[in-house]
Design an enzyme around this catalytic site. Structure first.
Site, short mmCIF file in Angstrom:
data_model
loop_
_atom_site.label_atom_id
_atom_site.label_comp_id
_atom_site.label_asym_id
_atom_site.label_seq_id
_atom_site.Cartn_x
_atom_site.Cartn_y
_atom_site.Cartn_z
CE1 TYR A 112 -5.20 -5.10 15.99
CE2 TYR A 112 -5.56 -3.35 17.34
CZ TYR A 112 -4.96 -4.51 17.14
OH TYR A 112 -4.58 -5.09 18.27
CB THR A 137 -5.84 -4.63 21.98
OG1 THR A 137 -5.56 -3.61 22.08
CG2 THR A 137 -6.84 -4.91 21.16
CG ASP A 138 -5.24 -0.61 25.55
OD1 ASP A 138 -5.08 -1.09 24.29
OD2 ASP A 138 -4.35 0.16 25.92
CD GLU A 139 -5.68 -0.02 19.35
OE1 GLU A 139 -6.52 -0.14 18.43
OE2 GLU A 139 -4.48 0.01 19.42
CE LYS A 172 -6.45 -8.76 19.10
NZ LYS A 172 -5.71 -9.94 18.95
P1 NAD Z 1 2.77 -8.37 14.69
O1 NAD Z 1 1.92 -8.07 13.46
O2 NAD Z 1 3.99 -7.87 15.05
O3 NAD Z 1 2.77 -10.10 14.46
C1 NAD Z 1 1.35 -10.64 14.16
C2 NAD Z 1 2.23 -12.17 13.70
O4 NAD Z 1 0.95 -12.91 13.29
C3 NAD Z 1 3.17 -12.17 12.62
O5 NAD Z 1 4.09 -12.79 12.56
C4 NAD Z 1 2.13 -12.66 11.41
O6 NAD Z 1 2.71 -13.23 10.27
C5 NAD Z 1 1.23 -13.50 11.96
N1 NAD Z 1 -0.17 -13.83 11.36
C6 NAD Z 1 -0.75 -12.90 10.80
N2 NAD Z 1 -1.95 -13.54 10.38
C7 NAD Z 1 -1.79 -14.74 10.37
C8 NAD Z 1 -2.52 -15.95 9.99
N3 NAD Z 1 -3.74 -15.51 9.39
N4 NAD Z 1 -2.20 -17.13 10.27
C9 NAD Z 1 -1.02 -17.18 11.14
N5 NAD Z 1 -0.12 -16.31 11.52
C10 NAD Z 1 -0.54 -15.14 11.19
O7 NAD Z 1 1.94 -8.31 15.90
P2 NAD Z 1 2.11 -7.92 17.55
O8 NAD Z 1 2.09 -6.34 17.65
O9 NAD Z 1 3.19 -8.79 18.01
O10 NAD Z 1 0.81 -8.14 18.07
C11 NAD Z 1 0.47 -9.63 18.36
C12 NAD Z 1 -0.86 -9.78 19.24
O11 NAD Z 1 -0.77 -8.87 20.44
C13 NAD Z 1 -2.08 -9.50 18.45
O12 NAD Z 1 -3.09 -10.53 18.62
C14 NAD Z 1 -2.40 -8.06 18.73
O13 NAD Z 1 -3.79 -7.66 18.62
C15 NAD Z 1 -2.09 -7.90 20.27
N6 NAD Z 1 -1.65 -6.83 21.11
C16 NAD Z 1 -0.75 -6.06 20.40
C17 NAD Z 1 -0.31 -4.89 21.22
C18 NAD Z 1 0.95 -3.93 20.71
O14 NAD Z 1 1.30 -3.02 21.15
N7 NAD Z 1 1.46 -4.24 19.50
C19 NAD Z 1 -0.99 -4.49 22.31
C20 NAD Z 1 -1.83 -5.51 22.81
C21 NAD Z 1 -2.17 -6.51 22.22
O1 TDX Z 2 4.13 7.67 12.59
C1 TDX Z 2 3.43 7.66 13.57
N1 TDX Z 2 3.03 9.00 14.15
C2 TDX Z 2 2.22 8.90 15.27
O2 TDX Z 2 1.96 9.84 15.65
C3 TDX Z 2 2.71 6.40 13.96
C4 TDX Z 2 3.04 5.08 13.28
C5 TDX Z 2 1.62 6.51 14.87
N2 TDX Z 2 1.60 7.55 15.62
C6 TDX Z 2 0.62 7.58 16.82
C7 TDX Z 2 -0.74 6.96 16.45
C8 TDX Z 2 -0.98 6.44 18.08
O3 TDX Z 2 -1.55 7.41 18.90
O4 TDX Z 2 1.31 6.93 17.91
C9 TDX Z 2 0.31 6.06 18.74
C10 TDX Z 2 0.86 4.58 18.65
O5 TDX Z 2 0.45 4.29 17.26
P1 TDX Z 2 0.71 2.48 16.61
O6 TDX Z 2 2.27 2.37 17.09
O7 TDX Z 2 0.37 2.58 15.27
O8 TDX Z 2 0.12 1.82 17.83
P2 TDX Z 2 -1.74 2.03 18.30
O9 TDX Z 2 -2.36 2.56 17.16
O10 TDX Z 2 -1.98 2.94 19.57
O11 TDX Z 2 -1.91 0.41 18.52
C11 TDX Z 2 -1.05 -0.53 19.08
O12 TDX Z 2 -1.30 -0.66 20.54
C12 TDX Z 2 -2.52 -1.59 20.73
C13 TDX Z 2 -0.63 -1.78 18.39
O13 TDX Z 2 -0.35 -1.53 17.16
C14 TDX Z 2 -2.14 -2.61 18.30
O14 TDX Z 2 -1.63 -3.85 17.73
C15 TDX Z 2 -2.25 -2.70 19.92
O15 TDX Z 2 -3.49 -3.44 19.84
#
Ligand code: NAD
Ligand code: TDX
Length: 331
Positions: free
Chosen positions: A147, A120-122, A151
């Site tokens: 988190y 992630t960019d975080e 990562k």
């Molecule tokens: P998500 O929470 O929707 O899905 C995570 C999945 O991993 C789930 O299906 C969960 O059951 C599985 N999991 C968790 N722990 C596990 C374990 N110990 N063994 C096997 N499976 C396990 O997450 P997401 O939003 O789809 O993110 C997926 C990946 O992408 C993560 O690595 C996250 O850091 C990265 N990422 C997410 C975003 C975003 O915007 N959501 C952005 C950049 C990177």
């Molecule tokens: O109810 C809300 N109100 C609100 O203002 C929630 C749930 C979030 N927020 C804000 C927090 C953040 O500034 O919205 C923005 C996005 O929040 P999230 O969806 O929780 O995402 P963020 O914390 O930015 O992280 C996401 O992007 C990077 C993913 O959850 C991570 O897994 C990924 O690495």
């Protein structure tokens, strides 16, 4: 290739599985623990011809070794992914994100299997609102939350395994994803499903925080490109120039759903809330020729809203418990 996709029952992993099966001849095995964040319905309807699902934990060396040993490449999505949860209870983030990644790379090095690590960019921390800079592959790591620090730790493990053991790995760090199959705990689906339920959207703090939105399919196409053409040992940043502040996103959701753009509430801010993320994806675009297909955020958001309207059975079972957790935090 035979791909082992960890976390393939989650949001981005399930979108990737569908994308890969549509756009390549690769075979896919999903390994997923099925935590609260997973939904097997996200993989429903996929033909078993080139696809198999295994329930299991990435921290379990026996399960991992068996599957990694029979794969040509691992694409590692599995993680605890939600910042707010990491602030309530960090431990599962250490277990899955650090020990889980360690378990996978140990097995990948033993079997000489190609590894792609999803991050992630975080990991780069945050930027000021008026800073002209964006994150690049050279930006120093400075994570803010439990988190993002786990990562960052997992990225560093992968880098060390490349240098010390010759692990055949690449890493990608992507910005915030949106699209279908995202859990209702996350910002965009939470607000869409709140509006469907007649509840006002909840904006943390002033809502000035900026996220750099990318459609999940664009993330998938970038990962497939890196897997097929990326240089071993390299990190690639993935982003689609989609910077938006949270307030504008909520206003757009409300407007698109036929409500007044100010029909939302401000709630208590997230502790340590990162202000702004912004990705410069020049390296991926110039070296590997990738470009995003979803350039119009409004159109992508509209399609996402329609998906949540059409797929209530997919998200409804998670909604009440998710909102109950937020209520405890005053959010
Ligand atoms: P998500 O929470 O929707 O899905 C995570 C999945 O991993 C789930 O299906 C969960 O059951 C599985 N999991 C968790 N722990 C596990 C374990 N110990 N063994 C096997 N499976 C396990 O997450 P997401 O939003 O789809 O993110 C997926 C990946 O992408 C993560 O690595 C996250 O850091 C990265 N990422 C997410 C975003 C975003 O915007 N959501 C952005 C950049 C990177
Ligand atoms: O109810 C809300 N109100 C609100 O203002 C929630 C749930 C979030 N927020 C804000 C927090 C953040 O500034 O919205 C923005 C996005 O929040 P999230 O969806 O929780 O995402 P963020 O914390 O930015 O992280 C996401 O992007 C990077 C993913 O959850 C991570 O897994 C990924 O690495």
């Amino acid at each position: 290739m035979r791909l082992l996709v960890t976390g393939g029952a989650g949001f981005i992993g399930s979108n990737f599985v569908r994308y890969v099966l549509r756009h390549s001849d690769h075979h896919v095995v999903v390994l997923d623990k099925l935590t609260y964040a997973a939904n097997l319905e996200s993989l429903k309807g996929i033909s078993r011809e080139r696809f198999r699902f295994v329930k299991g934990d990435i921290v379990d060396p026996a399960v991992v070794d068996d599957l990694v040993g029979s794969a040509d490449a691992v694409v590692h999505y599995a993680a605890e992914s939600h910042n707010d949860n990491s602030l309530r209870d960090p431990r599962p983030f250490l277990d899955t994100n650090i020990i889980g990644t360690y378990t996978l790379i140990e097995s990948a090095r033993k079997h000489g299997v190609r590894f792609h690590h999803i991050s992630t960019d975080e990991v780069y921390g945050d930027l000021e609102l008026d800073d002209p800079a964006r994150f690049t592959e050279q930006t120093p790591y400075s994570p803010s939350s439990p988190y993002s620090s786990t990562k960052a730790g997992s990225d560093l493990l992968v880098r060390a395994w490349v240098r010390s053991f010759g692990l055949q790995a690449t890493i990608s760090n992507c910005s915030n994803n949106y699209g279908p199959y995202q859990h209702v705990e996350k910002f965009i689906p939470r607000q869409i499903t709140n509006v469907i339920d007649g509840v006002r959207p909840k904006l943390y703090g002033k809502g000035e925080n900026v996220r750099d939105w990318i459609h999940a399919d664009d993330h998938s196409s970038a990962v497939l490109t890196i897997l097929e053409k990326g240089r071993i040992g390299e990190t690639y940043l993935i982003g689609a120039d989609g910077e938006k502040d949270n307030k504008s996103v909520v206003e757009l959701i409300l407007k698109t759903m036929g409500l007044a753009p100010d029909a939302y509430d401000h709630v208590v801010d997230r502790p340590g809330h990162d202000m702004r993320y912004a990705i410069d994806s020049t390296k991926l675009r110039t070296e590997l020729g990738w470009k995003p297909q979803f350039q119009d955020f409004e159109a992508g958001l509209e399609a996402t809203i329609q998906w949540y309207r059409d797929n209530e059975a997919w998200w409804r079972p998670q909604k009440a418990a998710t909102e109950a957790k937020y209520k405890e935090q005053g959010q």
